[in-house]
Scaffold this active site. Structure first.
Site, PDB file in Angstrom:
ATOM      1  CD1 TRP A 340       0.858  -0.305   3.006  1.00  0.00           C
ATOM      2  CD2 TRP A 340      -0.771   1.111   3.600  1.00  0.00           C
ATOM      3  NE1 TRP A 340       1.129   0.129   4.284  1.00  0.00           N
ATOM      4  CE2 TRP A 340       0.153   1.006   4.670  1.00  0.00           C
ATOM      5  CE3 TRP A 340      -1.865   1.948   3.743  1.00  0.00           C
ATOM      6  CZ2 TRP A 340       0.004   1.719   5.864  1.00  0.00           C
ATOM      7  CZ3 TRP A 340      -2.019   2.649   4.927  1.00  0.00           C
ATOM      8  CH2 TRP A 340      -1.095   2.541   5.976  1.00  0.00           C
ATOM      9  CG  ASP A 341       4.806   0.759   1.634  1.00  0.00           C
ATOM     10  OD1 ASP A 341       3.880   0.078   2.078  1.00  0.00           O
ATOM     11  OD2 ASP A 341       5.961   0.719   2.091  1.00  0.00           O
ATOM     12  CD  GLU A 480       2.293  -4.462   9.034  1.00  0.00           C
ATOM     13  OE1 GLU A 480       3.453  -4.693   9.393  1.00  0.00           O
ATOM     14  OE2 GLU A 480       1.940  -4.327   7.857  1.00  0.00           O
ATOM     15  CE  LYS A 593       5.872  -2.452  11.628  1.00  0.00           C
ATOM     16  NZ  LYS A 593       5.738  -3.570  10.690  1.00  0.00           N
ATOM     17  CD  GLN A 594       2.522   0.914  10.005  1.00  0.00           C
ATOM     18  OE1 GLN A 594       3.197  -0.076  10.232  1.00  0.00           O
ATOM     19  NE2 GLN A 594       2.314   1.390   8.794  1.00  0.00           N
TER      20      GLN A 594
HETATM   21  C1  BGC Z   1       4.790  -1.575   7.585  1.00  0.00           C
HETATM   22  C2  BGC Z   1       3.785  -1.607   6.451  1.00  0.00           C
HETATM   23  C3  BGC Z   1       4.495  -1.362   5.157  1.00  0.00           C
HETATM   24  C4  BGC Z   1       5.638  -2.334   4.966  1.00  0.00           C
HETATM   25  C5  BGC Z   1       6.453  -2.042   3.725  1.00  0.00           C
HETATM   26  C6  BGC Z   1       5.880  -2.578   7.308  1.00  0.00           C
HETATM   27  O1  BGC Z   1       6.842  -2.520   8.304  1.00  0.00           O
HETATM   28  O2  BGC Z   1       4.177  -1.858   8.798  1.00  0.00           O
HETATM   29  O3  BGC Z   1       2.795  -0.615   6.655  1.00  0.00           O
HETATM   30  O4  BGC Z   1       3.595  -1.485   4.122  1.00  0.00           O
HETATM   31  O5  BGC Z   1       6.503  -2.252   6.073  1.00  0.00           O
HETATM   32  O6  BGC Z   1       7.049  -0.795   3.796  1.00  0.00           O
END
Ligand code: BGC
Length: 762
Positions: A340-341, A480, A593-594
C-alpha cells in the site's frame, strides 16, 4: 548548486550497506546500487523493475542480477603484480557524492599498494533517464611515480545471490548462463529458473585518451572475462569508459542478443558525453516539475531533494506491468514487493507532479486485476482482493514466515488479514480522477477496479444479526502490532467509502456512456441487485465510535489492552521499548507500530472535527513506536493539522533522514520508498498545506517552521501547473495555464493565469 548534492567523505565498513543505498541510481526501469568497484560490496545490486523469480524461495523476489560493474585493476612492473582494491591496499583518501542535478554518482579514492604506489581513481556513473536500457561508468586512473603495465579485468559477475547475508535464504535465481564475446566487449545471457526468461547484459570498455589492447578473452564459471592492458607512464591520468546495456524478456521491446548489441552500438556511437547531456536534460526538466525549495535550512533542503530524487528515480521509466517496491530499485528488502506504500505514500507525489506516472502506477493494479480476482476466489470471497504484497501477477506473495523482534521465527499474518490495501487502491483511483478528470481512464480501467473491489467488500462483510449491523472481523489495520482484530475503524471506514464510491461510479458511468457501461457490467457480470446490496449495507457498516468520548477506539477491545505510554527515546529521537515490555506480547498492549486511526484522520480529515483530531492525536501519538518508516511523515502532517507545531519539524526530520541517517537501521536493504513519498506529503500537504476540499476547491493553509524563510513548490491540478511560494508573511500562487480560484482561511481568491496572486498570511 550545493544543495543538490549528497556527499560522504568517511568510509566506514559499518555504514557501507546503507551508503550503497543512499548513492544508488535508478531510472524506474533499472537500478544499480552505489557500490564501489574497488571495494568488496556489502550488498551489490542490479535490478530490473518487475523481474521476479521464485526459485527455491517460498515466494517470488525481485532478482538481483549479475553485476555488470565488475572490474579489477592490477599493476605490473619489476616488483610483480599488485591488485588495486580496498583489501590489498591502504585507503588514503575517500569521497563519494550523488549529484542530483546531473543524476550522477561520483567517487574518488586514493589507495596505497603494498609496494607503496599511490593510485588515484575517480569514477562517474549514470543510468540514463533518456534511454532506459543504458548505463555508463567513466574511470580516471593515475598511479603516482609508477611506470609499468596496467591490467584491467572486466567481467559480468554472475556469482550474485539474493539474500546473500542470510545463509538460509541465499539464492541464485539463474538456471544457467551463456557468456557472449563480441568484437567490442563482453556480454552474458542469464536464464531465470522459473520461466527460462532471459536477461541480457552487454558492456564495452573504451579508452578515452590512450590506446588499450585486449590481451585475452576467456570464460570462467560461465561468465565472460576480458583482460585489457596498457602501458602506464609516470603520473599520467588514464581515462576509460564502460558502456553497458541491459534487457530482459519482459521488456516490451525486442530483447534478442542482436537487438541488445545494436542498442550498445548506438550508445557507443552517441558517446558518453552526449548521452550524459541528454540524460541531464531529462533530469533538469524533472527538477523543474518536482523541486521543492526551502530557504533557510540547508540540511533539510538537501535531504528533501534526496527523497524526491530517489522517489522519482524509482518510477520514471516504469511501465504498467510493474510498480514501485517498498525499497525502490535500490535494494532487495521486502523482496521487491509492492505494498500500500505505493498508493498511499508515493502516489500523491506523482499525481501532482507527473500525472502520467501516477496513471501508470494505477495501470499496474489494472494489469494485476486477474491475480486479485484469483486471490479473492481462493480465499472464499468474490471480486478483487488485491494482495498485501504484490509482484508481477498480482498474486498474494506475502511470505508466511518471518522473524520476530527477538529474532525468532514467526508466522506473518499481514497477507492473511491486511485487507485495507483494497480500499487504499480504490482511494487512489478517486484521487487520480479528481485531479485529472481523465474520463477515458475511469471508463476503461478505473471503474472495473472499483466494481471488483465493491464486489469484494460486499462479500467480506459479515452480518451481525443481534446488532443488525455489518462487521468486518479478523483483520489487521495499518498498525501491525495488533494482528487479528474485529472492526478496525480504518478498515471499516474505508470499506464503506469504497462501496459508496463504487456505487457512485456505477451510476455515473451508466449516465455517461450506456454502451461502455453495458459492456463492462456484462463482462464482469455485475447486476443491479449487487449494487442495490451495496447501497443497503453501506449505512449499516459498523464504525465503532463512542458518542461520549472523542478518542476513537482503534478496534473493538483496544481500550481494554495493557496500557503503555512511550517515555524514552534513542539518540535519533526514536521511541525505545518500555522496560518491562515483552515484544512477543505486543498484541496485548496499547502500543502501536504506526498510525492507524490517525492514518484515517489524515486520509479523510473532512470526516472529523478539529477537536476529535486533536484528542486522538494526543492519545495515539504517545503510544506509537514508529517501528515503520511510514509513521513519522503522517505524524508530521497531523501535528500541523492539530497545531501541535512543536512536533512537526522533528517528525519531518525523522522522515527525511530515514535513509540518510539510517534511523530504522535497515537502509542497507534499499530506500524506504514510502518515507520518501511521505517527505513530499509532509512538505507540500503538511507545511505547504495544499489540499483539495470536499467541493474540489484548492486550499492552501500553510505553516512554516521559524527557521525557514520560505517554501516553494509546484503542483499540477487538472492539467494546470502552478507555482506556490510561501513565506511567514505571504502566500503567492501563480497558475501557469489557466486562472484559478483557491481558498485561504475560508476566503476565496482568484489567481489570474501567468500572474502571482499574493495573499497576506494571517
Ligand atoms: C509496515 C507496512 C508497510 C511495509 C512495507 C511494514 O513494516 O508496517 O505498513 O507497508 O513495512 O514498507
Amino acid at each position: 548548486m550545493e544543495n543538490y548534492k549528497i556527499t560522504n567523505k568517511l568510509f566506514s565498513e559499518k555504514e557501507k550497506g546503507s551508503k550503497e543505498t543512499v548513492f544508488a541510481l535508478a531510472n524506474g526501469y533499472m537500478g544499480i546500487r552505489g557500490t564501489i568497484e574497488f571495494c568488496e560490496p556489502e550488498l551489490s545490486g542490479t535490478f530490473i523493475q518487475g523481474v521476479f523469480n521464485k526459485g527455491d524461495m517460498s515466494v517470488p523476489e525481485l532478482v538481483n542480477l549479475p553485476d555488470p560493474l565488475s572490474i579489477n585493476v592490477y599493476l605490473i612492473n619489476e616488483a610483480g603484480l599488485q591488485r588495486v582494491n580496498f583489501n590489498s591496499c591502504n585507503l588514503l583518501d575517500f569521497s563519494e557524492e550523488l549529484d542530483m542535478r546531473r543524476g550522477v554518482f561520483l567517487y574518488s579514492v586514493s589507495l596505497k599498494t603494498e609496494n607503496g604506489y599511490r593510485v588515484n581513481i575517480k569514477s562517474e556513473r549514470f543510468i540514463s533517464w533518456k534511454n532506459k536500457h543504458r548505463w555508463a561508468a567513466k574511470y580516471w586512473i593515475n598511479v603516482e611515480k609508477f611506470s609499468g603495465r596496467i591490467l584491467i579485468e572486466n567481467t559480468i559477475n554472475n556469482n550474485i545471490y539474493n539474500n546473500s547475508m542470510n545463509p538460509l535464504d541465499k539464492t541464485n535465481h539463474f538456471g544457467h548462463f551463456r557468456p557472449l564475446n563480441f568484437q567490442d566487449g563482453i556480454g552474458m545471457v542469464s536464464y531465470l529458473t522459473d520461466s527460462n526468461k532471459k536477461i541480457i547484459q552487454m558492456c564495452s570498455t573504451v579508452p578515452e585518451n590512450f590506446r588499450m589492447n585486449r590481451l585475452k578473452y576467456k570464460e570462467e564459471l560461465n561468465r565472460p572475462v576480458e583482460i585489457l592492458c596498457f602501458d602506464c607512464d609516470k603520473n599520467r591520468e588514464y581515462c576509460f569508459t564502460k558502456y553497458g546495456v541491459i534487457y530482459s524478456d519482459y521488456d516490451l521491446e525486442d530483447s534478442s542478443p542482436e537487438a541488445v548489441e545494436k542498442e550498445l552500438n548506438f550508445f557507443l556511437r552517441n558517446g558518453y558525453d552526449k548521452e550524459l547531456k541528454e540524460h541531464r536534460r531529462e533530469i533538469e526538466d524533472n527538477w523543474d516539475r518536482i523541486d521543492i525549495k526551502i530557504d533557510g535550512d540547508d540540511e533539510v533542503q538537501r535531504a528533501l531533494r534526496w527523497c524526491i530524487f530517489q522517489l522519482n528515480s524509482s518510477a520514471y521509466k516504469i511501465n504498467e506491468y510493474s510498480s514501485i517496491g517498498a525499497k525502490g530499485l535500490h535494494g532487495e528488502g521486502y523482496k521487491g514487493h509492492v505494498f500500500w506504500d505505493t498508493e498511499i505514500f508515493m502516489f500523491p507525489f506523482f499525481l501532482y507532479t507527473n500525472p502520467e506516472i501516477a496513471k501508470t502506477l494505477l495501470m499496474y493494479r489494472y494489469s494485476t486485476l486477474p491475480g486479485a480476482i484469483k486471490n479473492a476466489f481462493e480465499t472464499g470471497y468474490k471480486g478483487a482482493r488485491f494482495p498485501w504484497e504484490s509482484e508481477r501477477e498480482g498474486i498474494e506473495v506475502t511470505p508466511k514466515w518471518g522473524m520476530s523482534y527477538k529474532g525468532e521465527k514467526v508466522r506473518i499474518l499481514t497477507g492473511d488479514h491486511e485487507y485495507h490495501i483494497i480500499a487504499d487502491i480504490a482511494l487512489s483511483i478517486y484521487h487520480y480522477y479528481r485531479a485529472t478528470l481523465d474520463n477515458d481512464f475511469m471508463m476503461r480501467y478505473g471503474a472495473e477496479i472499483l466494481f471488483q473491489t465493491g464486489i469484494f467488500w460486499n462479500s467480506r462483510l459479515q452480518y451481525n444479526d443481534s446488532m443488525d449491523r455489518y462487521e468486518i472481523k479478523n483483520v489487521m489495520g495499518p498498525d501491525e502490532f495488533h494482528e487479528e482484530v474485529d472492526n478496525n475503524v480504518y478498515t471499516n471506514f474505508l470499506a464503506r467509502w469504497n462501496l459508496k464510491y463504487s456505487a457512485y461510479i456505477y451510476f455515473w458511468m451508466k449516465r455517461k456512456n450506456i454502451r461502455v457501461f453495458r459492456e463492462l457490467t456484462d463482462k464482469i457480470k455485475l447486476f443491479p441487485s449487487e449494487v442495490d446490496g451495496w447501497r443497503e449495507k453501506i449505512e449499516k457498516i459498523y464504525i465503532p465510535r463512542d458518542p461520549k468520548s472523542k478518542v476513537i477506539e482503534q478496534f473493538e477491545g483496544y481500550f481494554k489492552l495493557k496500557e503503555y505510554e512511550i517515555t524514552k527515546h534513542d539518540e535519533n529521537g526514536m521511541p525505545l521499548w518500555p522496560d518491562d515490555l515483552d515484544t512477543d506480547e505486543l498484541n496485548n498492549t496499547t502500543l502501536l507500530k504506526q498510525p492507524d486511526l490517525l492514518m484515517l484522520m489524515y486520509l479523510m480529515p473532512e470526516q472529523f472535527t478539529f477537536e476529535e483530531m486533536k484528542e486522538n492525536y494526543d492519545f495515539y501519538e504517545r503510544r506509537t513506536m514508529h517501528k515503520s518508516s511510514l509513521s513519522p511523515s503522517i505524524h508530521c502532517l497531523l501535528s500541523i493539522s492539530v497545531h501541535e507545531y512543536d512536533h512537526s519539524y522533528e517528525y519531518f526530520k525523522k522522515t527525511l533522514l530515514t535513509d540518510l541517517y539510517d534511523n530504522q537501521g535497515n537502509s542497507a536493504l534499499g530506500i524506504h520508498a514510502a518515507s520518501t513519498g511521505g517527505a513530499w506529503l509532509a512538505a507540500v500537504m503538511g507545511f505547504g498545506r495544499f489540499y483539495i476540499d470536499k467541493d474540489d476547491m484548492l486550499n492552501f493553509d500553510p505553516w512554516l517552521p521559524e527557521k525557514w524563510n520560505s517554501l516553494s513548490y509546484k503542483i499540477i491540478w487538472r492539467g494546470n501547473p502552478m507555482e506556490i511560494e510561501i513565506t511567514h508573511e505571504k502566500l503567492r500562487i501563480k497558475p501557469l495555464k489557466e486562472s484559478i480560484f483557491f481558498k485561504y482561511t475560508e476566503k476565496i481568491f482568484e489567481a489570474t493565469v501567468g500572474e502571482s496572486k499574493e495573499v497576506k498570511i494571517l
